[in-house]
Write an enzyme that holds these catalytic residues in place. Structure first.
Site, mmCIF file in Angstrom:
data_model
loop_
_atom_site.group_PDB
_atom_site.id
_atom_site.type_symbol
_atom_site.label_atom_id
_atom_site.label_comp_id
_atom_site.label_asym_id
_atom_site.label_seq_id
_atom_site.Cartn_x
_atom_site.Cartn_y
_atom_site.Cartn_z
ATOM 1 N N ARG A 46 0.853 -1.199 0.000
ATOM 2 C CA ARG A 46 0.000 0.000 0.000
ATOM 3 C C ARG A 46 0.885 1.245 0.000
ATOM 4 N NH1 ARG A 46 -1.316 1.633 4.638
ATOM 5 N NH2 ARG A 46 -2.246 -0.277 5.426
ATOM 6 N N TYR A 98 -16.890 17.024 -14.812
ATOM 7 C CA TYR A 98 -17.166 15.595 -14.899
ATOM 8 C C TYR A 98 -18.189 15.229 -13.807
ATOM 9 C CZ TYR A 98 -16.423 10.579 -14.533
ATOM 10 O OH TYR A 98 -16.612 9.226 -14.476
ATOM 11 N N ASP A 170 -7.622 19.161 -13.778
ATOM 12 C CA ASP A 170 -7.941 17.827 -14.290
ATOM 13 C C ASP A 170 -7.540 17.818 -15.771
ATOM 14 O OD1 ASP A 170 -9.182 15.594 -15.435
ATOM 15 O OD2 ASP A 170 -10.910 15.675 -14.086
ATOM 16 N N LYS A 195 -8.511 6.811 -18.973
ATOM 17 C CA LYS A 195 -8.850 7.336 -20.296
ATOM 18 C C LYS A 195 -7.623 7.286 -21.221
ATOM 19 C CE LYS A 195 -12.581 7.978 -17.921
ATOM 20 N NZ LYS A 195 -12.896 9.209 -17.244
HETATM 21 C C1 LIG Z 1 -13.391 9.665 -16.008
HETATM 22 C C2 LIG Z 1 -13.056 11.006 -15.492
HETATM 23 C C3 LIG Z 1 -12.795 11.221 -14.133
HETATM 24 C C4 LIG Z 1 -12.916 10.111 -13.096
HETATM 25 O O1 LIG Z 1 -11.961 9.115 -13.294
HETATM 26 P P1 LIG Z 1 -12.218 7.552 -12.930
HETATM 27 O O2 LIG Z 1 -10.946 6.929 -13.369
HETATM 28 O O3 LIG Z 1 -13.422 7.119 -13.689
HETATM 29 O O4 LIG Z 1 -12.437 7.497 -11.456
HETATM 30 C C5 LIG Z 1 -12.459 12.493 -13.730
HETATM 31 N N1 LIG Z 1 -12.379 13.515 -14.616
HETATM 32 C C6 LIG Z 1 -12.616 13.348 -15.923
HETATM 33 C C7 LIG Z 1 -12.506 14.510 -16.844
HETATM 34 C C8 LIG Z 1 -12.967 12.093 -16.409
HETATM 35 O O5 LIG Z 1 -13.226 11.939 -17.708
#
Ligand SMILES: *Cc1c(COP(=O)(O)O)cnc(C)c1O
Length: 379
Positions: A46, A98, A170, A195
């Site tokens: 961890r 998001y 982000d 992504k």
């Molecule tokens: C998918 C996404 C998230 C969240 O990420 P997860 O890996 O699904 O927890 C946050 N911000 C954006 C812009 C996203 O597309």
């Protein structure tokens, strides 16, 4: 080292045991000690794991940062950032966010006394109205999901610096290939590695990258203390994904442009949202802070009919109707009923997420096939 070299070599060294070129998947929870405390740098997975470490160094490298941290999901990474705050603190956040981030902020953290202001940031000055002595963090997403608004990161950083706030960006949609927020003055970069960085729709993971040592130490403490880490197998897959990020992104951008230009000319399409279009309201900012404009394209059909949108996404064959984005394969989504269903209708319509909005994650297939698919589905 330049970017395309960094994706492959940045922060990487051959494994000390047998000089393997790719890091081994250290599928272990613990490490033998010769005497209590006598270990080789790893005690418990961890806290530390060599495969995750290799990934974290790569993440730091591609974002031009000093410290990388990998988490079990993008939301776990965001969760760690908000845990830097205390009850009574306030956050200024983009209003076009998001859906999962909005849900985390409003249903989990508001309970613990953290206040969030959701603000339109097309003009960075809008933020200043909401800043008071409790404000600690500005949270932005650019381009935003799913409206593709572009926020001026440098201008946001200037406001953050002037008021002694942290700025977190982000960077999931743009990726480190298109923009590097730390270089533009951000303190924290966040990714849903799920992504584009992973890039193959085969894992769920999140990441943070920072430059400041004291901030990194606080986040490492939270990562270990809260424990939302990713496993070694997923770390390996993410590392492998990052090695082709630049070539995938080049094709995502080319195909994104072709699809956006096709949709703009389509008689049944009312509006196309892609930052590379000249008439995009933030096109100039996008041009100044991004290398290209990405593979995410949203559009609205004429008449704004819910049924039309559903019919189109159901008819698509090469595009898969699915949540998520950023993989090699093209996906289509209907935000109002899928990713943004957790945002109240009134709230989401204010930001443009209307019933007929369709969001495309344009993949890296032959673009002729993608356009033919859109043609038969839209009719
Ligand atoms: C998918 C996404 C998230 C969240 O990420 P997860 O890996 O699904 O927890 C946050 N911000 C954006 C812009 C996203 O597309």
């Amino acid at each position: 080292m330049k970017f395309n070299t960094k994706t492959i070599h940045g922060g990487q060294e051959h494994d000390p045991a047998y000089a393997s070129v790719m890091p081994p998947i250290y599928q272990t929870s613990t490490y033998a000690q010769s005497t209590p405390g006598g270990h080789k740098g790893y005690e418990y997975s961890r806290t530390h794991n060599p495969t995750r470490h290799a990934l974290e160094r790569a993440l730091a490298s591609i974002e031009n940062g000093n410290y990388g941290l990998a988490f079990g999901s993008g939301l776990a990474a965001i969760d760690a950032v908000i845990k830097l705050l205390s009850s009574g603190d306030e956050v200024i956040s983009t209003n076009d966010l998001y859906g999962g981030t909005y849900r985390l902020f409003t249903t989990i953290f508001e309970k613990f006394g953290i206040k969030f202001h959701f603000v339109g940031m097309e003009s960075a000055d809008n933020m200043e109205t909401y800043i008071n002595e409790n404000t600690k963090l500005i949270w932005i997403e650019t381009p935003t999901n799913p409206m593709m608004n572009v926020i001026d990161i440098k201008a946001a950083a200037k406001i953050a610096k002037a008021h002694n706030l942290m700025l977190a960006v982000d960077n999931t949609f743009a990726t480190s290939y298109l923009q590097q927020p730390l270089d533009l003055g951000a303190d924290i970069v966040m990714h849903s590695v799920t992504k584009y960085l992973g890039g193959h729709s085969d894992l769920v993971m999140g990441a943070l990258v920072v430059n400041d040592k004291a901030l990194a130490e606080k986040l490492y403490f939270i990562q270990n203390a809260s424990g939302a880490v990713c496993g070694p197998q997923d770390s390996f897959l993410a590392l492998r994904g990052i090695k082709t990020l630049h070539v995938r992104m080049q094709r995502h951008c080319e195909n994104g442009r072709a699809v956006a230009e096709y949709l703009v000319k389509h008689p049944k399409i009312e509006k196309v949202y892609w930052p590379g279009l000249e008439d995009h309201p933030n096109h100039d900012i996008a041009k100044s802070q991004m290398k290209d404009f990405g593979g995410m394209v949203s559009f609205v059909t004429k008449g704004n009919s819910y049924e039309d949108a559903i019919r189109i996404v159901e008819k698509l064959k090469v595009f898969t109707l699915a949540e998520s984005l950023g993989g090699v394969e093209s996906l289509a989504g209907h935000p109002a009923s899928m990713t943004h269903a957790s945002i109240p209708k009134e709230e989401r319509e204010k930001t443009g997420v209307v019933d007929s909005l369709i969001r495309l994650s344009v993949g890296i297939e032959d673009v002729e096939d993608l356009i033919a698919d859109l043609k038969q589905a839209i009719g």
